[in-house]
Design a protein around this motif. Structure first.
Motif, PDB file in Angstrom:
ATOM      1  N   GLU A  76       0.823  -1.207   0.000  1.00 31.50           N
ATOM      2  CA  GLU A  76       0.000   0.000   0.000  1.00 31.50           C
ATOM      3  C   GLU A  76       0.859   1.261   0.000  1.00 31.50           C
ATOM      4  OE1 GLU A  76      -0.369  -2.543   2.195  1.00 31.50           O
ATOM      5  OE2 GLU A  76      -2.160  -3.458   1.324  1.00 31.50           O
ATOM      6  N   VAL A  77       1.946   1.240   0.746  1.00 31.56           N
ATOM      7  CA  VAL A  77       2.846   2.397   0.800  1.00 31.56           C
ATOM      8  C   VAL A  77       3.551   2.569  -0.543  1.00 31.56           C
ATOM      9  CG1 VAL A  77       4.878   3.381   1.942  1.00 31.56           C
ATOM     10  CG2 VAL A  77       3.137   2.179   3.291  1.00 31.56           C
ATOM     11  N   MET A  78       3.985   1.448  -1.150  1.00 31.16           N
ATOM     12  CA  MET A  78       4.662   1.526  -2.441  1.00 31.16           C
ATOM     13  C   MET A  78       3.699   2.013  -3.524  1.00 31.16           C
ATOM     14  SD  MET A  78       7.696   0.852  -1.599  1.00 31.16           S
ATOM     15  CE  MET A  78       7.234   1.561  -0.017  1.00 31.16           C
ATOM     16  N   GLU A  79       2.431   1.626  -3.433  1.00 32.24           N
ATOM     17  CA  GLU A  79       1.439   2.142  -4.388  1.00 32.24           C
ATOM     18  C   GLU A  79       1.270   3.653  -4.244  1.00 32.24           C
ATOM     19  OE1 GLU A  79      -1.919  -0.349  -3.524  1.00 32.24           O
ATOM     20  OE2 GLU A  79      -1.230  -1.936  -4.878  1.00 32.24           O
ATOM     21  N   ALA A  80       1.288   4.132  -3.004  1.00 26.35           N
ATOM     22  CA  ALA A  80       1.183   5.581  -2.777  1.00 26.35           C
ATOM     23  C   ALA A  80       2.405   6.308  -3.340  1.00 26.35           C
ATOM     24  CB  ALA A  80       1.020   5.871  -1.288  1.00 26.35           C
ATOM     25  N   HIS A  81       3.597   5.741  -3.129  1.00 24.99           N
ATOM     26  CA  HIS A  81       4.820   6.343  -3.687  1.00 24.99           C
ATOM     27  C   HIS A  81       4.758   6.360  -5.217  1.00 24.99           C
ATOM     28  CE1 HIS A  81       6.574   6.687   0.170  1.00 24.99           C
ATOM     29  NE2 HIS A  81       7.166   5.520   0.246  1.00 24.99           N
ATOM     30  N   THR A  82       4.289   5.270  -5.800  1.00 25.72           N
ATOM     31  CA  THR A  82       4.199   5.190  -7.255  1.00 25.72           C
ATOM     32  C   THR A  82       3.238   6.239  -7.794  1.00 25.72           C
ATOM     33  OG1 THR A  82       4.788   2.859  -7.260  1.00 25.72           O
ATOM     34  CG2 THR A  82       3.608   3.675  -9.192  1.00 25.72           C
ATOM     35  N   GLN A  83       2.106   6.409  -7.136  1.00 23.28           N
ATOM     36  CA  GLN A  83       1.152   7.429  -7.561  1.00 23.28           C
ATOM     37  C   GLN A  83       1.772   8.824  -7.446  1.00 23.28           C
ATOM     38  OE1 GLN A  83      -1.951   7.114  -9.070  1.00 23.28           O
ATOM     39  NE2 GLN A  83      -1.475   9.272  -9.431  1.00 23.28           N
ATOM     40  N   HIS A  86       3.976   9.395 -10.333  1.00 26.52           N
ATOM     41  CA  HIS A  86       3.156   9.729 -11.508  1.00 26.52           C
ATOM     42  C   HIS A  86       2.709  11.186 -11.445  1.00 26.52           C
ATOM     43  CE1 HIS A  86       1.919   5.227 -12.040  1.00 26.52           C
ATOM     44  NE2 HIS A  86       3.186   5.441 -12.298  1.00 26.52           N
ATOM     45  N   ASP A  87       2.333  11.640 -10.248  1.00 25.46           N
ATOM     46  CA  ASP A  87       1.900  13.030 -10.086  1.00 25.46           C
ATOM     47  C   ASP A  87       3.020  14.010 -10.420  1.00 25.46           C
ATOM     48  OD1 ASP A  87      -0.571  12.031  -9.306  1.00 25.46           O
ATOM     49  OD2 ASP A  87      -0.223  12.379  -7.160  1.00 25.46           O
ATOM     50  N   PHE A  88       4.271  13.593 -10.193  1.00 24.73           N
ATOM     51  CA  PHE A  88       5.430  14.416 -10.560  1.00 24.73           C
ATOM     52  C   PHE A  88       5.805  14.249 -12.035  1.00 24.73           C
ATOM     53  CE2 PHE A  88       6.349  14.382  -5.936  1.00 24.73           C
ATOM     54  CZ  PHE A  88       6.613  15.720  -5.748  1.00 24.73           C
ATOM     55  N   GLY A  89       5.106  13.370 -12.742  1.00 22.73           N
ATOM     56  CA  GLY A  89       5.392  13.156 -14.159  1.00 22.73           C
ATOM     57  C   GLY A  89       6.454  12.114 -14.438  1.00 22.73           C
ATOM     58  N   LEU A  90       6.821  11.326 -13.425  1.00 21.70           N
ATOM     59  CA  LEU A  90       7.823  10.272 -13.617  1.00 21.70           C
ATOM     60  C   LEU A  90       7.130   8.948 -13.889  1.00 21.70           C
ATOM     61  CD1 LEU A  90      10.338  11.087 -10.725  1.00 21.70           C
ATOM     62  CD2 LEU A  90      10.315  11.942 -13.066  1.00 21.70           C
ATOM     63  N   TRP A  91       7.829   8.071 -14.605  1.00 15.96           N
ATOM     64  CA  TRP A  91       7.328   6.722 -14.847  1.00 15.96           C
ATOM     65  C   TRP A  91       7.752   5.853 -13.676  1.00 15.96           C
ATOM     66  CZ3 TRP A  91       9.119   5.755 -20.604  1.00 15.96           C
ATOM     67  CH2 TRP A  91       8.412   6.628 -21.438  1.00 15.96           C
ATOM     68  N   ALA A  92       6.788   5.185 -13.033  1.00 14.46           N
ATOM     69  CA  ALA A  92       7.099   4.346 -11.882  1.00 14.46           C
ATOM     70  C   ALA A  92       6.129   3.181 -11.822  1.00 14.46           C
ATOM     71  CB  ALA A  92       7.013   5.158 -10.592  1.00 14.46           C
ATOM     72  N   THR A  93       6.599   2.089 -11.226  1.00 19.50           N
ATOM     73  CA  THR A  93       5.773   0.903 -11.040  1.00 19.50           C
ATOM     74  C   THR A  93       6.022   0.324  -9.650  1.00 19.50           C
ATOM     75  OG1 THR A  93       7.469  -0.519 -12.039  1.00 19.50           O
ATOM     76  CG2 THR A  93       5.693   0.257 -13.488  1.00 19.50           C
ATOM     77  N   VAL A  94       5.112  -0.552  -9.247  1.00 26.34           N
ATOM     78  CA  VAL A  94       5.259  -1.315  -8.013  1.00 26.34           C
ATOM     79  C   VAL A  94       5.565  -2.747  -8.413  1.00 26.34           C
ATOM     80  CG1 VAL A  94       4.070  -2.191  -5.961  1.00 26.34           C
ATOM     81  CG2 VAL A  94       3.611   0.123  -6.769  1.00 26.34           C
ATOM     82  N   ARG A  95       6.521  -3.368  -7.713  1.00 21.28           N
ATOM     83  CA  ARG A  95       6.786  -4.785  -7.966  1.00 21.28           C
ATOM     84  C   ARG A  95       7.137  -5.478  -6.659  1.00 21.28           C
ATOM     85  NH1 ARG A  95      12.544  -4.589 -11.242  1.00 21.28           N
ATOM     86  NH2 ARG A  95      13.858  -4.182  -9.424  1.00 21.28           N
ATOM     87  N   LYS A  96       6.882  -6.773  -6.622  1.00 27.29           N
ATOM     88  CA  LYS A  96       7.237  -7.585  -5.458  1.00 27.29           C
ATOM     89  C   LYS A  96       8.751  -7.721  -5.415  1.00 27.29           C
ATOM     90  CE  LYS A  96       5.616 -11.266  -2.716  1.00 27.29           C
ATOM     91  NZ  LYS A  96       5.823 -10.674  -1.422  1.00 27.29           N
ATOM     92  N   GLU A  97       9.296  -7.592  -4.227  1.00 32.18           N
ATOM     93  CA  GLU A  97      10.745  -7.716  -4.080  1.00 32.18           C
ATOM     94  C   GLU A  97      11.144  -9.153  -4.385  1.00 32.18           C
ATOM     95  OE1 GLU A  97      14.225  -5.680  -1.846  1.00 32.18           O
ATOM     96  OE2 GLU A  97      12.383  -5.782  -0.706  1.00 32.18           O
ATOM     97  N   PRO A  98      12.152  -9.335  -5.243  1.00 26.94           N
ATOM     98  CA  PRO A  98      12.585 -10.705  -5.553  1.00 26.94           C
ATOM     99  C   PRO A  98      13.071 -11.418  -4.300  1.00 26.94           C
ATOM    100  CG  PRO A  98      13.623  -9.105  -7.025  1.00 26.94           C
ATOM    101  CD  PRO A  98      12.903  -8.327  -5.969  1.00 26.94           C
ATOM    102  N   ALA A  99      12.811 -12.706  -4.248  1.00 22.51           N
ATOM    103  CA  ALA A  99      13.214 -13.502  -3.067  1.00 22.51           C
ATOM    104  C   ALA A  99      14.695 -13.771  -3.055  1.00 22.51           C
ATOM    105  CB  ALA A  99      12.456 -14.815  -3.054  1.00 22.51           C
TER     106      ALA A  99
END
Length: 99
Positions: A76-83, A86-99
């Motif tokens: 949820e926090v990473m989704e907020a950071h990603t949004q 986006h609001d700053f105009g940067l390309w960003a995604t959320v992904r699961k941390e690799p094991a």
């Protein structure tokens, strides 16, 4: 069988879930052909509170490697950071941390 105690499966499952570490997710910022490197660095400093050297290092990773992980934590926090990115105009995604 009278008197035989059986564990409450809901309690056992809740205890198991509580003992598990929270899933770790990442906010990844991707290189784009639009934003200046100085702008990306400024966004990292102002939004995430990174010092100038850390913001510069992450910005250079975005520029040279195509992406950088800028945050780790609950989904949820990473989704907020990603949004926010986006609001700053940067390309960003959320992904699961690799094991």
């Amino acid at each position: 069988m009278a008197g035989a105690a059986t564990p409450d499966l809901d309690v056992v499952e809740d205890a198991w879930l509580a003992a598990q570490p929270p899933s770790s997710w990442q906010t990844v910022v991707w290189n784009d052909p639009v934003n200046l490197m100085s702008y990306v660095s400024r966004v990292f400093r102002t939004y995430f509170g990174f010092d100038a050297a850390t913001a510069e290092r992450l910005m250079l990773a975005v520029h040279h490697e195509g992406h950088a992980v800028v945050a780790r934590g609950p989904r949820e926090v990473m989704e907020a950071h990603t949004q926010a990115m986006h609001d700053f105009g940067l390309w960003a995604t959320v992904r699961k941390e690799p094991a």
